[in-house]
Design a protein around this motif. Structure first.
Motif, PDB file in Angstrom:
ATOM      1  N   PHE A  66       0.847  -1.190   0.000  1.00 28.06           N
ATOM      2  CA  PHE A  66       0.000   0.000   0.000  1.00 28.06           C
ATOM      3  C   PHE A  66       0.887   1.245   0.000  1.00 28.06           C
ATOM      4  CE2 PHE A  66      -2.545   3.298   2.097  1.00 28.06           C
ATOM      5  CZ  PHE A  66      -3.697   3.257   1.330  1.00 28.06           C
ATOM      6  N   GLU A  67       1.958   1.206   0.802  1.00 25.05           N
ATOM      7  CA  GLU A  67       2.903   2.328   0.867  1.00 25.05           C
ATOM      8  C   GLU A  67       3.633   2.496  -0.461  1.00 25.05           C
ATOM      9  OE1 GLU A  67       6.628   4.323   1.128  1.00 25.05           O
ATOM     10  OE2 GLU A  67       6.501   2.137   0.952  1.00 25.05           O
ATOM     11  N   LEU A  68       4.014   1.369  -1.114  1.00 20.80           N
ATOM     12  CA  LEU A  68       4.677   1.470  -2.414  1.00 20.80           C
ATOM     13  C   LEU A  68       3.740   2.075  -3.451  1.00 20.80           C
ATOM     14  CD1 LEU A  68       7.059   0.944  -4.307  1.00 20.80           C
ATOM     15  CD2 LEU A  68       6.209  -1.406  -4.612  1.00 20.80           C
ATOM     16  N   GLY A  69       2.458   1.710  -3.393  1.00 18.95           N
ATOM     17  CA  GLY A  69       1.478   2.309  -4.305  1.00 18.95           C
ATOM     18  C   GLY A  69       1.363   3.810  -4.095  1.00 18.95           C
ATOM     19  N   MET A 101      -2.204 -10.678  -4.219  1.00 19.08           N
ATOM     20  CA  MET A 101      -2.642  -9.805  -3.115  1.00 19.08           C
ATOM     21  C   MET A 101      -1.733  -8.587  -2.968  1.00 19.08           C
ATOM     22  SD  MET A 101      -3.668 -12.799  -0.393  1.00 19.08           S
ATOM     23  CE  MET A 101      -4.137 -11.703   0.938  1.00 19.08           C
ATOM     24  N   SER A 102      -0.441  -8.747  -3.281  1.00 17.97           N
ATOM     25  CA  SER A 102       0.472  -7.597  -3.260  1.00 17.97           C
ATOM     26  C   SER A 102       0.062  -6.577  -4.305  1.00 17.97           C
ATOM     27  CB  SER A 102       1.915  -8.053  -3.505  1.00 17.97           C
ATOM     28  OG  SER A 102       2.408  -8.810  -2.423  1.00 17.97           O
ATOM     29  N   ALA A 103      -0.291  -7.066  -5.493  1.00 12.34           N
ATOM     30  CA  ALA A 103      -0.737  -6.153  -6.549  1.00 12.34           C
ATOM     31  C   ALA A 103      -2.015  -5.431  -6.144  1.00 12.34           C
ATOM     32  CB  ALA A 103      -0.951  -6.934  -7.853  1.00 12.34           C
ATOM     33  N   GLU A 104      -2.931  -6.146  -5.505  1.00 14.58           N
ATOM     34  CA  GLU A 104      -4.174  -5.518  -5.052  1.00 14.58           C
ATOM     35  C   GLU A 104      -3.891  -4.430  -4.013  1.00 14.58           C
ATOM     36  OE1 GLU A 104      -6.269  -8.869  -3.576  1.00 14.58           O
ATOM     37  OE2 GLU A 104      -6.827  -9.623  -5.563  1.00 14.58           O
ATOM     38  N   SER A 105      -2.998  -4.733  -3.084  1.00  6.97           N
ATOM     39  CA  SER A 105      -2.651  -3.752  -2.044  1.00  6.97           C
ATOM     40  C   SER A 105      -1.957  -2.544  -2.652  1.00  6.97           C
ATOM     41  CB  SER A 105      -1.735  -4.405  -0.998  1.00  6.97           C
ATOM     42  OG  SER A 105      -2.340  -5.540  -0.431  1.00  6.97           O
ATOM     43  N   ASN A 106      -1.072  -2.788  -3.620  1.00  8.30           N
ATOM     44  CA  ASN A 106      -0.350  -1.712  -4.285  1.00  8.30           C
ATOM     45  C   ASN A 106      -1.311  -0.778  -5.009  1.00  8.30           C
ATOM     46  OD1 ASN A 106       1.311  -0.370  -6.444  1.00  8.30           O
ATOM     47  ND2 ASN A 106       2.943  -1.541  -5.474  1.00  8.30           N
ATOM     48  N   LEU A 107      -2.251  -1.376  -5.736  1.00  9.93           N
ATOM     49  CA  LEU A 107      -3.205  -0.571  -6.506  1.00  9.93           C
ATOM     50  C   LEU A 107      -4.137   0.209  -5.595  1.00  9.93           C
ATOM     51  CD1 LEU A 107      -3.962  -3.200  -9.279  1.00  9.93           C
ATOM     52  CD2 LEU A 107      -2.794  -1.014  -9.604  1.00  9.93           C
ATOM     53  N   ALA A 108      -4.372  -0.302  -4.392  1.00 11.32           N
ATOM     54  CA  ALA A 108      -5.194   0.438  -3.426  1.00 11.32           C
ATOM     55  C   ALA A 108      -4.513   1.736  -3.023  1.00 11.32           C
ATOM     56  CB  ALA A 108      -5.460  -0.426  -2.194  1.00 11.32           C
ATOM     57  N   GLY A 109      -3.178   1.704  -2.931  1.00 13.57           N
ATOM     58  CA  GLY A 109      -2.440   2.925  -2.621  1.00 13.57           C
ATOM     59  C   GLY A 109      -2.260   3.831  -3.822  1.00 13.57           C
ATOM     60  N   TYR A 298      11.451  -7.510   0.667  1.00 15.53           N
ATOM     61  CA  TYR A 298      10.027  -7.426   0.374  1.00 15.53           C
ATOM     62  C   TYR A 298       9.676  -6.065  -0.222  1.00 15.53           C
ATOM     63  CZ  TYR A 298       9.491 -11.533   3.431  1.00 15.53           C
ATOM     64  OH  TYR A 298       9.572 -12.776   4.019  1.00 15.53           O
ATOM     65  N   ALA A 299       8.791  -6.088  -1.210  1.00  8.10           N
ATOM     66  CA  ALA A 299       8.268  -4.873  -1.851  1.00  8.10           C
ATOM     67  C   ALA A 299       9.345  -4.036  -2.532  1.00  8.10           C
ATOM     68  CB  ALA A 299       7.488  -4.019  -0.848  1.00  8.10           C
ATOM     69  N   SER A 300      10.527  -4.629  -2.784  1.00  5.96           N
ATOM     70  CA  SER A 300      11.541  -3.905  -3.560  1.00  5.96           C
ATOM     71  C   SER A 300      11.035  -3.749  -4.989  1.00  5.96           C
ATOM     72  CB  SER A 300      12.871  -4.646  -3.521  1.00  5.96           C
ATOM     73  OG  SER A 300      12.705  -6.011  -3.893  1.00  5.96           O
ATOM     74  N   CYS A 301      11.460  -2.688  -5.642  1.00 14.07           N
ATOM     75  CA  CYS A 301      10.858  -2.315  -6.927  1.00 14.07           C
ATOM     76  C   CYS A 301      11.917  -1.818  -7.900  1.00 14.07           C
ATOM     77  CB  CYS A 301       9.800  -1.231  -6.685  1.00 14.07           C
ATOM     78  SG  CYS A 301       8.945  -0.676  -8.168  1.00 14.07           S
ATOM     79  N   HIS A 302      11.976  -2.436  -9.077  1.00 18.60           N
ATOM     80  CA  HIS A 302      12.861  -1.990 -10.154  1.00 18.60           C
ATOM     81  C   HIS A 302      12.010  -1.205 -11.145  1.00 18.60           C
ATOM     82  CE1 HIS A 302      16.606  -2.743 -12.684  1.00 18.60           C
ATOM     83  NE2 HIS A 302      15.794  -2.083 -13.495  1.00 18.60           N
ATOM     84  N   ILE A 303      12.411   0.037 -11.408  1.00 15.52           N
ATOM     85  CA  ILE A 303      11.628   0.954 -12.244  1.00 15.52           C
ATOM     86  C   ILE A 303      12.374   1.253 -13.543  1.00 15.52           C
ATOM     87  CG2 ILE A 303      10.571   3.248 -12.377  1.00 15.52           C
ATOM     88  CD1 ILE A 303      10.502   3.246  -9.301  1.00 15.52           C
ATOM     89  N   MET A 317      16.731   3.891 -15.303  1.00 23.47           N
ATOM     90  CA  MET A 317      16.383   2.818 -14.379  1.00 23.47           C
ATOM     91  C   MET A 317      16.615   3.267 -12.939  1.00 23.47           C
ATOM     92  SD  MET A 317      17.772  -0.695 -16.155  1.00 23.47           S
ATOM     93  CE  MET A 317      19.503  -0.243 -15.973  1.00 23.47           C
ATOM     94  N   PHE A 318      15.753   2.783 -12.054  1.00 23.13           N
ATOM     95  CA  PHE A 318      15.858   3.078 -10.632  1.00 23.13           C
ATOM     96  C   PHE A 318      15.512   1.816  -9.841  1.00 23.13           C
ATOM     97  CE2 PHE A 318      14.654   6.884 -12.908  1.00 23.13           C
ATOM     98  CZ  PHE A 318      15.540   7.840 -12.426  1.00 23.13           C
ATOM     99  N   TYR A 319      16.082   1.740  -8.629  1.00 25.99           N
ATOM    100  CA  TYR A 319      15.826   0.585  -7.774  1.00 25.99           C
ATOM    101  C   TYR A 319      15.443   1.074  -6.386  1.00 25.99           C
ATOM    102  CZ  TYR A 319      16.601  -4.028  -5.603  1.00 25.99           C
ATOM    103  OH  TYR A 319      16.457  -5.224  -4.933  1.00 25.99           O
ATOM    104  N   ARG A 320      14.255   0.705  -5.963  1.00 31.86           N
ATOM    105  CA  ARG A 320      13.775   1.089  -4.630  1.00 31.86           C
ATOM    106  C   ARG A 320      13.780  -0.153  -3.742  1.00 31.86           C
ATOM    107  NH1 ARG A 320       8.725   2.044  -1.514  1.00 31.86           N
ATOM    108  NH2 ARG A 320       8.888   4.077  -0.501  1.00 31.86           N
ATOM    109  N   ASN A 321      14.799  -0.268  -2.916  1.00 28.32           N
ATOM    110  CA  ASN A 321      14.906  -1.415  -2.021  1.00 28.32           C
ATOM    111  C   ASN A 321      14.986  -0.993  -0.548  1.00 28.32           C
ATOM    112  OD1 ASN A 321      17.435  -0.304  -2.063  1.00 28.32           O
ATOM    113  ND2 ASN A 321      18.542  -2.231  -2.349  1.00 28.32           N
ATOM    114  N   ASP A 322      14.607   0.264  -0.294  1.00 27.27           N
ATOM    115  CA  ASP A 322      14.618   0.775   1.079  1.00 27.27           C
ATOM    116  C   ASP A 322      13.569   1.879   1.177  1.00 27.27           C
ATOM    117  OD1 ASP A 322      15.080   1.742   3.587  1.00 27.27           O
ATOM    118  OD2 ASP A 322      17.240   2.040   3.339  1.00 27.27           O
ATOM    119  N   SER A 323      12.459   1.559   1.817  1.00 23.46           N
ATOM    120  CA  SER A 323      11.356   2.521   1.889  1.00 23.46           C
ATOM    121  C   SER A 323      11.674   3.719   2.770  1.00 23.46           C
ATOM    122  CB  SER A 323      10.089   1.822   2.403  1.00 23.46           C
ATOM    123  OG  SER A 323      10.313   1.283   3.697  1.00 23.46           O
ATOM    124  N   SER A 324      12.739   3.615   3.576  1.00 24.04           N
ATOM    125  CA  SER A 324      13.099   4.749   4.439  1.00 24.04           C
ATOM    126  C   SER A 324      13.832   5.840   3.672  1.00 24.04           C
ATOM    127  CB  SER A 324      13.969   4.271   5.608  1.00 24.04           C
ATOM    128  OG  SER A 324      15.235   3.801   5.139  1.00 24.04           O
TER     129      SER A 324
END
Length: 415
Positions: A66-69, A101-109, A298-303, A317-324
């Protein structure tokens, strides 16, 4: 006055020719926090210890996505329409509960409903389609693909390399200790990830580990697990492995970008979203030669972002592997700038893109055909010799005797 005109001209030139326009975004992410995939025989926490059983997305995993979304919504505000528009986004997931379920949570955000899109008062959510295929048909997002004999050959060769043999020798006693403590029949560098995964999940959810699981043990398990991820798609013959694995996904991403950069793009699509696994990210990043050697969290993202500058297109290209961390880390394709011209991006990745995956997965097709031909020829020769030998024997048996023969005297027989 002249300086003012110069500044004005420079501003107009920059606005007309220097502004970059975002055309298409592709995001690949790992599912969120989950329960362990399995337990080891002596594990005090079996499947009943987890509310939804093994391999399932937890509430923490839902929150992570949800936070990644929300992050993606903030990053692409002004590019993506604020209300959900089905023409702008396509979502594909592997056929696992945790990725769906991860995709559903992501799209909710990413797409909280507002105005006319609120279909039930007080519910800040709306359904958005997620597409998948049966797992046994998945050839885009689930790696490693095991139905590839040539990949299996490469992995067998990897196990004979000096680095692999050295790791096996160095940590042989440790692997044997883990085998004894867990009650497993065998442990290896390839399978040790499962032990670390189980213990990691249990620790993360407040479960007390067995006495033998010290911080030093967890550190060594993590080291071996990361090495296991590296050898799957790299370390030895990286390009050959990538052509059979992550190159398939990279090829699709490049095709999508090429279509978006065409004179007549196929449509108003702005984002393609892939919900998958840690091995999916590793396979793709090894194909790009940008993998950092560490299991994606978990929830790491390659853009991937496709930008247009006048008549030219480029990829970032970007890589998000730390939500902080507020912004994702920029990634640079070896041999190119961080903003890489699309044609250079295609050229530099050509060596890891399969031209005929089914054919390339076949083990030494040419050599095998030659061996078969030689084998058939040898068998034919042996069969011909046997036929000739049999013919000679039959001919000799049918020839009349020309030597001495005893003539039986019938009267003597009677006497």
């Amino acid at each position: 006055m002249s300086s003012y005109l110069l500044i004005l001209l420079l501003y107009v030139f920059d606005q007309a020719f220097g502004e970059s326009q975002l055309k298409l975004v592709t995001v690949l992410y790992r599912h969120g926090d989950r329960s362990p995939v399995r337990a080891y025989p002596t594990d005090p926490y079996q499947e009943s210890a987890w509310p939804q059983g093994f391999g399932q997305l937890t509430q923490e995993g839902m929150r992570q996505h949800f936070e990644l979304g929300q992050f993606l919504r903030k990053r692409y505000t002004g590019f993506l329409s604020e209300p959900y528009t089905r023409y702008e986004i396509a979502v594909r997931s592997t056929d696992f509960d945790r990725t769906l379920m991860s995709a559903e949570s992501n799209l909710a955000g990413l797409y909280p409903p507002n105005g006319t899109q609120v279909f039930y008062p007080g519910l800040n959510w709306q359904p958005i389609p997620i597409h998948t295929v049966p797992q046994d048909e998945e050839r885009l997002l689930s790696f490693p693909l095991s139905n590839c004999p040539n990949y299996i050959r490469l992995m067998n060769e990897t196990e004979k390399t000096a680095i692999f043999l050295n790791m096996t020798k160095t940590y042989g006693d440790f692997l044997e200790m883990v085998r004894n403590k867990t009650g497993l029949e065998s442990t290896s560098i390839e399978s040790i990830w499962s032990i670390h995964d189980t213990l990691f999940c249990e620790e993360k959810h407040g479960m007390t580990p067995p006495d033998w699981v010290t911080p030093e043990v967890m550190s060594t398990l993590q080291l071996l697990k990361n090495f296991g991820f590296q050898i799957m798609f790299g370390v030895y013959k990286r390009e050959e492995k990538s052509r059979l694995q992550g190159g398939l996904l990279l090829d699709q991403i490049i095709r999508n970008f090429s279509a978006a950069a065409s004179v007549n793009p196929s449509g108003p699509l702005k984002m393609i979203m892939y919900s998958a696994h840690d091995t999916t990210i590793v396979a793709l990043q090894e194909a790009l030669h940008v993998f950092n050697g560490v299991q994606p969290p978990y929830a790491s993202c390659h853009i991937f972002e496709l930008h247009q500058d006048n008549e030219s297109f480029s990829v970032e290209m970007f890589y998000r592997n730390d939500s902080s961390v507020a912004e994702p880390y920029p990634l640079t394709l070896p041999g190119c700038a961080q903003r890489c011209p699309l044609q250079d991006f295609i050229r530099l990745t050509r060596s890891v893109i399969p031209t005929d995956w089914d054919k390339e997965c076949t083990v030494n097709t040419h050599s095998s055909d030659t061996d078969v031909i030689i084998g058939l020829a040898v068998c034919g020769c042996v069969l011909l010799l046997l036929v000739m030998l049999l013919f000679i024997v039959l001919c000799r048996q049918s020839e009349p005797s020309i030597g001495y023969s005893h003539v039986i005297n019938q009267s003597d027989d009677h006497s």
